[in-house]
Write a protein that holds these residues in place. Structure first.
Motif, short mmCIF file in Angstrom:
data_model
loop_
_atom_site.label_atom_id
_atom_site.label_comp_id
_atom_site.label_asym_id
_atom_site.label_seq_id
_atom_site.Cartn_x
_atom_site.Cartn_y
_atom_site.Cartn_z
N LEU A 105 49.00 -33.41 22.50
CA LEU A 105 49.97 -32.52 21.86
C LEU A 105 51.30 -33.23 21.63
O LEU A 105 51.89 -33.12 20.54
N CYS A 106 51.79 -33.94 22.64
CA CYS A 106 53.07 -34.63 22.50
C CYS A 106 53.02 -35.72 21.44
O CYS A 106 53.92 -35.85 20.61
N TYR A 107 51.94 -36.50 21.43
CA TYR A 107 51.84 -37.59 20.46
C TYR A 107 51.61 -37.08 19.06
O TYR A 107 52.04 -37.70 18.08
N PHE A 108 50.93 -35.94 18.91
CA PHE A 108 50.76 -35.38 17.57
C PHE A 108 52.11 -34.98 17.00
O PHE A 108 52.41 -35.25 15.82
N GLY A 109 52.94 -34.35 17.82
CA GLY A 109 54.29 -34.02 17.37
C GLY A 109 55.11 -35.26 17.06
O GLY A 109 55.87 -35.30 16.09
N ALA A 110 54.97 -36.28 17.89
CA ALA A 110 55.70 -37.54 17.65
C ALA A 110 55.24 -38.18 16.34
O ALA A 110 56.06 -38.70 15.57
N PHE A 111 53.94 -38.15 16.09
CA PHE A 111 53.42 -38.70 14.84
C PHE A 111 53.99 -37.95 13.64
O PHE A 111 54.42 -38.56 12.65
N LEU A 112 54.02 -36.61 13.72
CA LEU A 112 54.54 -35.83 12.60
C LEU A 112 56.01 -36.13 12.34
O LEU A 112 56.43 -36.27 11.18
N LEU A 113 56.79 -36.24 13.40
CA LEU A 113 58.21 -36.54 13.21
C LEU A 113 58.45 -37.94 12.67
O LEU A 113 59.31 -38.15 11.81
N GLU A 114 57.68 -38.89 13.16
CA GLU A 114 57.84 -40.27 12.67
C GLU A 114 57.37 -40.38 11.22
O GLU A 114 57.96 -41.11 10.43
N ALA A 115 56.32 -39.63 10.86
CA ALA A 115 55.88 -39.63 9.46
C ALA A 115 56.90 -38.94 8.57
O ALA A 115 57.04 -39.31 7.40
N THR A 116 57.62 -37.97 9.11
CA THR A 116 58.65 -37.29 8.34
C THR A 116 59.78 -38.24 7.97
O THR A 116 60.32 -38.17 6.85
N VAL A 117 60.15 -39.12 8.89
CA VAL A 117 61.19 -40.10 8.60
C VAL A 117 60.77 -40.98 7.42
O VAL A 117 61.57 -41.30 6.54
N SER A 118 59.50 -41.35 7.38
CA SER A 118 59.01 -42.22 6.31
C SER A 118 58.84 -41.49 5.00
O SER A 118 59.10 -42.03 3.93
N SER A 119 58.40 -40.23 5.05
CA SER A 119 58.09 -39.52 3.81
C SER A 119 59.30 -38.85 3.19
O SER A 119 59.26 -38.49 2.02
#
Length: 176
Positions: A105-119
């Motif tokens: 759960l924590c890493y899925f949220g981290a992935f989404l936030l890090e992908a948001t920075v890129s997108s």
């Protein structure tokens, strides 16, 4: 009067460990996945730390998760390699499943936030500009930092998949 054993001393169950102790854990799929979680999680941590952390509201959580899970996974693996897991009376199959569920759960949220920075960025003269939310400070990412953030998002996704596979295998061991 006969001495009766103390029922409280005999009521604790032995630890339930399905994974091998010692270096043998590295020969299992679960051990290999934990090693991958540590390696790729460390890469996420290093990649985010190597940027200027230009969007701290979005990159703070991925940095925290990658560092925390790196330490927790390393400690968890060390417990099994050193053989300390059989000295702690608990259901290790449940602990394994529950830990990997929380990490997923924590890493899925981290992935989404890090992908948001890129997108969320658009290029203006080979510089990525994050324009959202409107009216706030515009954050500039140079091409190098943009690529590092994309790589961190990809590795965060890989670690999320590793934690998901570990959780699934832990769930199967726990249900047996």
């Amino acid at each position: 009067m006969a001495d009766t054993p103390n029922p409280a001393a005999t009521s604790f169950p032995a630890p339930t460990v399905s994974l091998p102790l010692g270096v043998g854990i590295l020969r299992t799929y679960s051990g290999a996945l934990i090693c991958l979680e540590i390696v790729f999680g460390g890469l996420v941590w290093i990649l985010i730390a190597s940027t200027n952390v230009s969007v701290p509201l979005l990159q703070g959580w991925p940095m925290f998760v990658s560092l925390t899970m790196f330490i927790c996974s390393s400690t968890y693996l060390a417990l099994f390699i050193l053989g300390l897991a059989d000295r702690i009376n608990t259901d290790w199959n449940f602990v394994d499943m529950f830990y990997h569920f929380i990490a997923l759960l924590c890493y899925f949220g981290a992935f989404l936030l890090e992908a948001t920075v890129s997108s969320a960025s658009a290029y203006i003269n080979s510089t990525a500009c994050i324009r959202r939310p409107r009216g706030n400070i515009i954050t500039f990412l140079d091409y190098r930092e943009y690529n590092i953030n994309v790589a961190a998002a990809i590795f965060a996704f890989i670690v999320t998949i590793c934690y998901g596979c570990s959780m699934f295998m832990g769930f199967r061991r726990w249900r047996k």
